[in-house]
Design a protein around this motif. Structure first.
Motif, PDB file in Angstrom:
ATOM      1  N   THR A 173      53.250  42.693  30.748  1.00  0.00           N
ATOM      2  CA  THR A 173      52.381  42.147  29.706  1.00  0.00           C
ATOM      3  C   THR A 173      52.729  42.736  28.345  1.00  0.00           C
ATOM      4  N   ALA A 174      52.898  44.056  28.297  1.00  0.00           N
ATOM      5  CA  ALA A 174      53.197  44.722  27.028  1.00  0.00           C
ATOM      6  C   ALA A 174      54.573  44.331  26.507  1.00  0.00           C
ATOM      7  N   LEU A 175      55.560  44.306  27.392  1.00  0.00           N
ATOM      8  CA  LEU A 175      56.913  43.954  26.955  1.00  0.00           C
ATOM      9  C   LEU A 175      56.973  42.536  26.418  1.00  0.00           C
ATOM     10  N   VAL A 176      56.368  41.592  27.157  1.00  0.00           N
ATOM     11  CA  VAL A 176      56.384  40.198  26.726  1.00  0.00           C
ATOM     12  C   VAL A 176      55.584  40.027  25.434  1.00  0.00           C
ATOM     13  N   GLY A 177      54.392  40.624  25.389  1.00  0.00           N
ATOM     14  CA  GLY A 177      53.540  40.461  24.222  1.00  0.00           C
ATOM     15  C   GLY A 177      54.146  41.031  22.958  1.00  0.00           C
ATOM     16  N   PHE A 178      54.738  42.225  23.051  1.00  0.00           N
ATOM     17  CA  PHE A 178      55.291  42.879  21.856  1.00  0.00           C
ATOM     18  C   PHE A 178      56.595  42.230  21.411  1.00  0.00           C
ATOM     19  N   THR A 179      57.536  42.092  22.350  1.00  0.00           N
ATOM     20  CA  THR A 179      58.867  41.615  21.956  1.00  0.00           C
ATOM     21  C   THR A 179      58.881  40.142  21.579  1.00  0.00           C
ATOM     22  N   SER A 180      57.907  39.374  22.057  1.00  0.00           N
ATOM     23  CA  SER A 180      57.939  37.939  21.785  1.00  0.00           C
ATOM     24  C   SER A 180      57.370  37.563  20.425  1.00  0.00           C
ATOM     25  N   SER A 181      56.720  38.511  19.741  1.00  0.00           N
ATOM     26  CA  SER A 181      56.071  38.089  18.501  1.00  0.00           C
ATOM     27  C   SER A 181      56.106  39.110  17.370  1.00  0.00           C
ATOM     28  N   PHE A 182      56.779  40.249  17.552  1.00  0.00           N
ATOM     29  CA  PHE A 182      56.796  41.215  16.449  1.00  0.00           C
ATOM     30  C   PHE A 182      57.478  40.633  15.215  1.00  0.00           C
ATOM     31  N   ALA A 183      58.467  39.753  15.423  1.00  0.00           N
ATOM     32  CA  ALA A 183      59.156  39.153  14.281  1.00  0.00           C
ATOM     33  C   ALA A 183      58.218  38.261  13.477  1.00  0.00           C
ATOM     34  N   VAL A 184      57.301  37.570  14.172  1.00  0.00           N
ATOM     35  CA  VAL A 184      56.336  36.714  13.475  1.00  0.00           C
ATOM     36  C   VAL A 184      55.416  37.572  12.600  1.00  0.00           C
ATOM     37  N   VAL A 185      54.972  38.698  13.160  1.00  0.00           N
ATOM     38  CA  VAL A 185      54.069  39.581  12.420  1.00  0.00           C
ATOM     39  C   VAL A 185      54.763  40.148  11.183  1.00  0.00           C
ATOM     40  N   LEU A 186      55.991  40.621  11.351  1.00  0.00           N
ATOM     41  CA  LEU A 186      56.721  41.182  10.211  1.00  0.00           C
ATOM     42  C   LEU A 186      56.961  40.126   9.142  1.00  0.00           C
ATOM     43  N   ALA A 187      57.346  38.917   9.568  1.00  0.00           N
ATOM     44  CA  ALA A 187      57.589  37.848   8.598  1.00  0.00           C
ATOM     45  C   ALA A 187      56.309  37.496   7.845  1.00  0.00           C
ATOM     46  N   GLY A 188      55.188  37.457   8.553  1.00  0.00           N
ATOM     47  CA  GLY A 188      53.925  37.112   7.908  1.00  0.00           C
ATOM     48  C   GLY A 188      53.464  38.168   6.922  1.00  0.00           C
ATOM     49  N   LEU A 189      53.559  39.441   7.311  1.00  0.00           N
ATOM     50  CA  LEU A 189      53.112  40.509   6.424  1.00  0.00           C
ATOM     51  C   LEU A 189      53.987  40.593   5.174  1.00  0.00           C
ATOM     52  N   GLN A 190      55.289  40.431   5.344  1.00  0.00           N
ATOM     53  CA  GLN A 190      56.168  40.485   4.182  1.00  0.00           C
ATOM     54  C   GLN A 190      55.950  39.287   3.263  1.00  0.00           C
ATOM     55  N   ALA A 191      55.659  38.126   3.839  1.00  0.00           N
ATOM     56  CA  ALA A 191      55.356  36.958   3.009  1.00  0.00           C
ATOM     57  C   ALA A 191      54.064  37.148   2.238  1.00  0.00           C
ATOM     58  N   ALA A 192      53.142  37.949   2.785  1.00  0.00           N
ATOM     59  CA  ALA A 192      51.875  38.210   2.111  1.00  0.00           C
ATOM     60  C   ALA A 192      51.998  39.268   1.028  1.00  0.00           C
ATOM     61  N   GLY A 193      53.196  39.850   0.872  1.00  0.00           N
ATOM     62  CA  GLY A 193      53.422  40.797  -0.209  1.00  0.00           C
ATOM     63  C   GLY A 193      53.713  42.212   0.219  1.00  0.00           C
ATOM     64  N   ALA A 194      53.807  42.475   1.528  1.00  0.00           N
ATOM     65  CA  ALA A 194      54.048  43.836   1.999  1.00  0.00           C
ATOM     66  C   ALA A 194      55.505  44.219   1.790  1.00  0.00           C
ATOM     67  N   SER A 195      55.727  45.477   1.431  1.00  0.00           N
ATOM     68  CA  SER A 195      57.075  46.032   1.415  1.00  0.00           C
ATOM     69  C   SER A 195      57.497  46.300   2.856  1.00  0.00           C
ATOM     70  N   PRO A 196      58.774  46.576   3.117  1.00  0.00           N
ATOM     71  CA  PRO A 196      59.183  46.883   4.497  1.00  0.00           C
ATOM     72  C   PRO A 196      58.391  48.031   5.122  1.00  0.00           C
TER      73      PRO A 196
END
Length: 405
Positions: free
Chosen positions: A23-46
């Motif tokens: 559950t943890a492997l699938v949940g984390f690896t399948s969507s961390f890129a979406v989270v990073l892309a969303g936060l950076q689009a909202a104005g976050a630095s790396p």
């Protein structure tokens, strides 16, 4: 109560613990890129995006462990993947990062209020499902185009990722998205090596505080759409998934817990946490053991493994920041293709509400903004207007015709 009802025997722990790891492997690896892309689009630095990823992981890990332990139910929570996609689509609002953080905090409060005030939950339930799903589909549309545009712009980098996704989709569908994400990280590593880019120095996890700023534009453009998308596409389906396995989720306690977790994570860059939907089945199904009364161990196990994976947040974010332009968005788009298909199918299933749903979808997908408010909000407003002014009179006329015949 017999001790065995609450304390699993060691011999019975293997399957639920393994299910929690999956559950943890699938949940984390399948969507961390979406989270990073969303936060950076909202104005976050790396570094701020890495902080948000870590804060979200800590928040929903602890929330999962607490809820599962207290209720003895296989309740799992997660970050709001559709919410992160919404942020990626709303990147053109030109809001400051502190405004986005303020919007995240208010969204967490709304989630908590849904558990504390039943009337708010009923108000949310009054939003037509086709319109909520159409708004989600519109939010996801542009991001789901990214894999195909990346094949044209960075074919040597995007091609291997898409190939891995297709191959695993054919033979191991559950692992297709995690495999694509790992392939993305491998391509980024190869790209850094061929370009002579040094490995990032900041790889240790670190929380970075941001003082929230509250504005009407951020509330309308981020808070409200984020709240609706998170509730309609994560919390409500999460309850339904567990109900399908015979578990009744304590709604008030779950909303209070995830709302409080969202508020706590917000000041460190986290947008929202919620009940898990798709990954919830991994901890609640037969893979977590034949004894349904002990599957809560899988949820506790998943929460613990999520905490371990959260330690990689800074390294993952640093690698993502070094990715070729468009590659991270392409990986995120692959992760969301299934969600887009489900949302579009649900939105257009009923012919009587199809025009309103199409209006919501098209306005949201257009990305237009007005008065500082993003397209997702106006898409929902447009769909409600069509439903009220066009579809409702037609339904009433049809009902009268049937009654008179």
């Amino acid at each position: 109560m017999h001790p065995e009802a609450t304390s699993p025997r060691p011999s019975s722990l293997a399957r639920p613990v393994v299910a929690g790891l999956v559950t943890a492997l699938v949940g984390f690896t399948s969507s961390f890129a979406v989270v990073l892309a969303g936060l950076q689009a909202a104005g976050a630095s790396p570094t701020q995006a890495a902080s948000g990823l870590l804060a979200l992981t800590i928040a929903f890990s602890l929330c999962t462990i607490a809820l599962a332990w207290a209720t003895r139910l296989p309740i799992t929570t997660a970050w709001s993947t559709p919410g992160a996609a919404l942020l990626a689509a709303a990147g053109g609002l030109a809001l400051g990062w502190d405004e986005a953080v303020g919007a995240f905090l208010l969204c967490g409060l709304l989630i908590a209020l849904t558990g504390a005030v039943p009337a708010l939950g009923r108000l949310l339930a009054s939003i037509p499902v086709p319109l909520a799903q159409a708004m989600l589909a519109g939010v996801l549309f542009e991001l789901c185009l990214a894999p195909f545009t990346a094949l044209a712009t960075v074919p040597w980098q995007a091609g291997p990722v898409v190939f891995v996704w297709l191959a695993t989709m054919r033979w191991m569908p559950r692992w297709s998205v995690p495999a694509a994400m790992l392939a993305t990280l491998a391509v980024i590593g190869w790209h850094m090596g061929s370009a002579g880019t040094p490995m990032p120095a900041e790889v240790l996890p670190r929380l970075e505080f941001t003082a929230p700023r509250f504005t009407a534009e951020a509330f309308a453009g981020i808070t409200l759409p984020l709240f609706v998308v998170t509730m309609a596409s994560q919390n409500v389906p999460g309850v339904a998934v567990l109900a399908g396995f015979g578990y009744r989720v304590p709604w008030s306690a779950s909303m209070l817990a995830t709302g409080a977790g969202s508020v706590a994570a917000s000041v460190f860059g986290g947008h929202a946490i919620n009940l898990a939907a798709i990954s919830a089945a991994l901890a609640a199904g037969e893979e977590a053991g034949e004894d349904r009364d002990r599957r809560w161990v899988a949820a506790v196990s998943a929460g613990c493994f999520y905490l371990v994976l959260g330690l990689s947040s800074a390294a993952v974010a640093a690698l993502a920041a070094a990715a070729p332009a468009g590659l991270l968005a392409a990986a995120a788009g692959l992760a969301l293709l299934g969600t887009l298909g489900n949302a579009a199918s649900s939105a257009l299933a009923d012919p009587a509400s199809r025009l309103g749903a199409l209006t919501t979808f098209l306005v949201t997908a257009s990305g237009i903004g007005f008065a500082g408010v993003g397209a997702a909000f106006w898409g929902l407003v447009g769909g409600l207007a069509v439903r009220l002014l066009v579809e409702a009179p037609h339904r009433r006329a049809g009902a009268k015709a049937r009654a008179g015949s």
